[in-house]
Design an enzyme around this catalytic site. Structure first.
Site, PDB file in Angstrom:
ATOM      1  N   LYS A 155      19.424 -49.757  26.860  1.00 18.13           N
ATOM      2  CA  LYS A 155      19.157 -48.319  26.890  1.00 18.13           C
ATOM      3  C   LYS A 155      17.865 -47.930  26.160  1.00 18.13           C
ATOM      4  CE  LYS A 155      23.528 -46.370  28.116  1.00 18.13           C
ATOM      5  NZ  LYS A 155      24.500 -47.500  28.048  1.00 18.13           N
TER       6      LYS A 155
ATOM      7  N   GLU B 164      22.890 -36.461  26.270  1.00 17.32           N
ATOM      8  CA  GLU B 164      24.350 -36.504  26.346  1.00 17.32           C
ATOM      9  C   GLU B 164      24.754 -37.943  26.075  1.00 17.32           C
ATOM     10  OE1 GLU B 164      22.499 -37.033  29.014  1.00 17.32           O
ATOM     11  OE2 GLU B 164      23.426 -38.932  29.570  1.00 17.32           O
TER      12      GLU B 164
ATOM     13  N   SER C  51      23.719 -56.784  29.695  1.00 17.66           N
ATOM     14  CA  SER C  51      23.200 -55.457  29.324  1.00 17.66           C
ATOM     15  C   SER C  51      23.336 -55.099  27.850  1.00 17.66           C
ATOM     16  CB  SER C  51      23.854 -54.372  30.180  1.00 17.66           C
ATOM     17  OG  SER C  51      25.258 -54.384  30.042  1.00 17.66           O
TER      18      SER C  51
HETATM   19  C1  LIG Z   1      25.527 -47.690  28.946  1.00 16.95           C
HETATM   20  C2  LIG Z   1      25.760 -49.107  29.208  1.00 16.95           C
HETATM   21  C3  LIG Z   1      25.987 -49.601  30.522  1.00 16.95           C
HETATM   22  C4  LIG Z   1      26.094 -48.702  31.717  1.00 16.95           C
HETATM   23  O1  LIG Z   1      24.974 -47.937  32.010  1.00 16.95           O
HETATM   24  P1  LIG Z   1      23.994 -48.239  33.217  1.00 16.95           P
HETATM   25  O2  LIG Z   1      23.110 -47.047  33.258  1.00 16.95           O
HETATM   26  O3  LIG Z   1      24.822 -48.380  34.464  1.00 16.95           O
HETATM   27  O4  LIG Z   1      23.256 -49.477  32.916  1.00 16.95           O
HETATM   28  C5  LIG Z   1      26.144 -50.960  30.690  1.00 16.95           C
HETATM   29  N1  LIG Z   1      26.103 -51.822  29.650  1.00 16.95           N
HETATM   30  C6  LIG Z   1      25.899 -51.386  28.382  1.00 16.95           C
HETATM   31  C7  LIG Z   1      25.871 -52.392  27.281  1.00 16.95           C
HETATM   32  C8  LIG Z   1      25.733 -50.029  28.123  1.00 16.95           C
HETATM   33  O5  LIG Z   1      25.529 -49.619  26.853  1.00 16.95           O
END
Ligand SMILES: *Cc1c(COP(=O)(O)O)cnc(C)c1O
Length: 397
Positions: free
Chosen positions: A91, A113, A379
């Protein structure tokens, strides 16, 4: 230009996207549409963005060949380690980009948000870095559930405002943020945390996150001699980590694009967040896309044990990728995701975020060949989910 997965000048990906905003935001959004690409293309902007990604975020993130995971699935699995970024997930790539943009637009206030608090933390972080006022809207229920992230945001100097309406979760926080934006459009930039919202947000967020696939291309070339994988797999909430991991391969048909969404307690259980399967076409948060709604258009509250995937819509680019067959979606339940968390921790020594684990859980549904190179967007890291993990393990004893 028939077969493109990039948006039209109006922000449409096929039948999805666009900008459906209240009249009072129209001028603001139109201005953003006019200038965003130009600002992002400025050499000084690019240089500042790249410098911060390198020195502050710690990029490039490694591309790691996970040998045990590869042996289990009978292919070569590379983990793109977004979990090693500052603040623990992908993010921050987007919030760094958007704070630089906000500064060039002379905005003094930042609003955001947040659901689980990850985007709120990433936004509070860049506001601290740049010295801008930061207000984060968060559902009152989520504030209780995610106390450590609330504390983090406060440490970073942000004001966390509870959304007390509706179900007191993410969609209500988003409504509050939009209300604030309408009242303060002049001096406020709204940092949206995923590849969603009115045009230009989906495209802008996708481009800030595209650094993920840009790095994968050269890292994979160094390791395998090929600059493209056979598969890219990513979990999808709103769609930003997937969009970034796919971006440079969108038009390379040799690369199969796989999305993993949250089935929650099961697709037909009534407690699910499998938007691509349960969703129908409609407008949410300013764009036309797939969303979970009742017959008369009221948003259905989604459910997933992972707060980051528990969003009732999906980004318009993903809706289009799915509709055209370019991307394939698989859904993983809470239980399957938890098993994948435990497996990756024990097999590879990496504790993934619960969101990320959905991308690992669906691997067994795919028939890989031995020579396939598979990139998984890891992610985020699992620190934030430790309580959820421990509760789950205790319950299953
Ligand atoms: C917020 C988040 C997601 C989901 O958000 P996307 O916009 O779909 O990428 C996925 N993995 C993690 C670790 C997150 O913090």
């Amino acid at each position: 230009m028939n077969n493109t997965y990039h948006p039209t000048p109006d922000g449409f990906y096929g039948e999805f996207g666009g900008a459906y905003v209240p009249e009072m935001l129209h001028a603001n959004v139109a201005h953003l549409q006019e200038v965003y690409q130009q600002i992002m293309d400025e050499p000084e902007f690019k240089q500042e963005f790249e410098q911060l990604l390198s020195d502050y975020v710690g990029r490039p993130s490694p591309l790691y060949l996970a040998k045990k995971l590869s042996a289990i699935h009978g292919c070569n699995i590379y983990l793109k380690r977004e979990d090693l970024n500052h603040t623990g997930a992908h993010k921050i790539n987007n919030t760094i980009g958007q704070i630089l943009l906000a500064k060039r637009l002379n905005k003094k206030r930042i609003i955001a948000e947040t659901g689980a608090g990850q985007h709120g933390v990433a936004t509070a972080t860049v506001c601290a870095l740049m010295g801008l006022e930061c207000i984060v809207y968060m559902g009152a229920v989520d504030i209780k559930r995610q106390a450590p992230n609330v504390a983090r945001m406060q440490m970073l100097g942000a004001k966390v405002v509870p959304a007390e309406s509706g179900s007191k979760t993410l969609k209500d926080a988003t409504n509050e943020a939009i209300r604030d934006w309408i009242n303060n459009a002049e001096d406020t930039h709204y940092i949206i945390g995923s590849a969603i919202g009115p045009h230009p947000y989906p495209d802008m967020v996708t481009k800030f996150q595209s650094v993920i696939s840009e790095e994968v291309k050269y890292q994979l070339k160094e390791k395998t001699g090929k600059d493209h994988p056979d598969y890219v797999v990513a979990c999808v909430g709103g769609g930003s980590n997937a969009a970034g991991a796919f971006y440079h391969f969108l038009h390379d048909e040799r690369v199969k694009l796989i999305l993993a969404e949250a089935a929650g307690k099961g697709i037909d259980s009534g407690e699910s967040a499998a938007t691509s399967i349960l969703g129908t076409k409609g407008i949410i948060h300013g764009c036309m896309t797939l969303l979970m709604q009742t017959e008369d258009g009221q948003i259905v509250e989604p459910y997933s044990l992972s707060a980051g995937l528990d969003y009732p819509g999906i980004g318009p680019m993903h809706a289009h990728l799915i509709k055209t067959g370019r991307a394939t979606v698989h859904a993983a339940t809470d239980d399957e995701a938890m098993q994948a968390v435990i497996a990756l921790s024990k097999d590879e020594g990496i504790i993934p975020a619960l969101e990320t684990a959905h991308a690992l859980a669906i691997l067994e549904r795919i028939d890989f060949k031995k020579e396939d190179n598979v990139v998984i967007c890891l992610s985020g890291r699992g620190d934030k989910d430790l309580n959820t993990f421990i509760d789950y393990i205790d319950k299953s004893k």
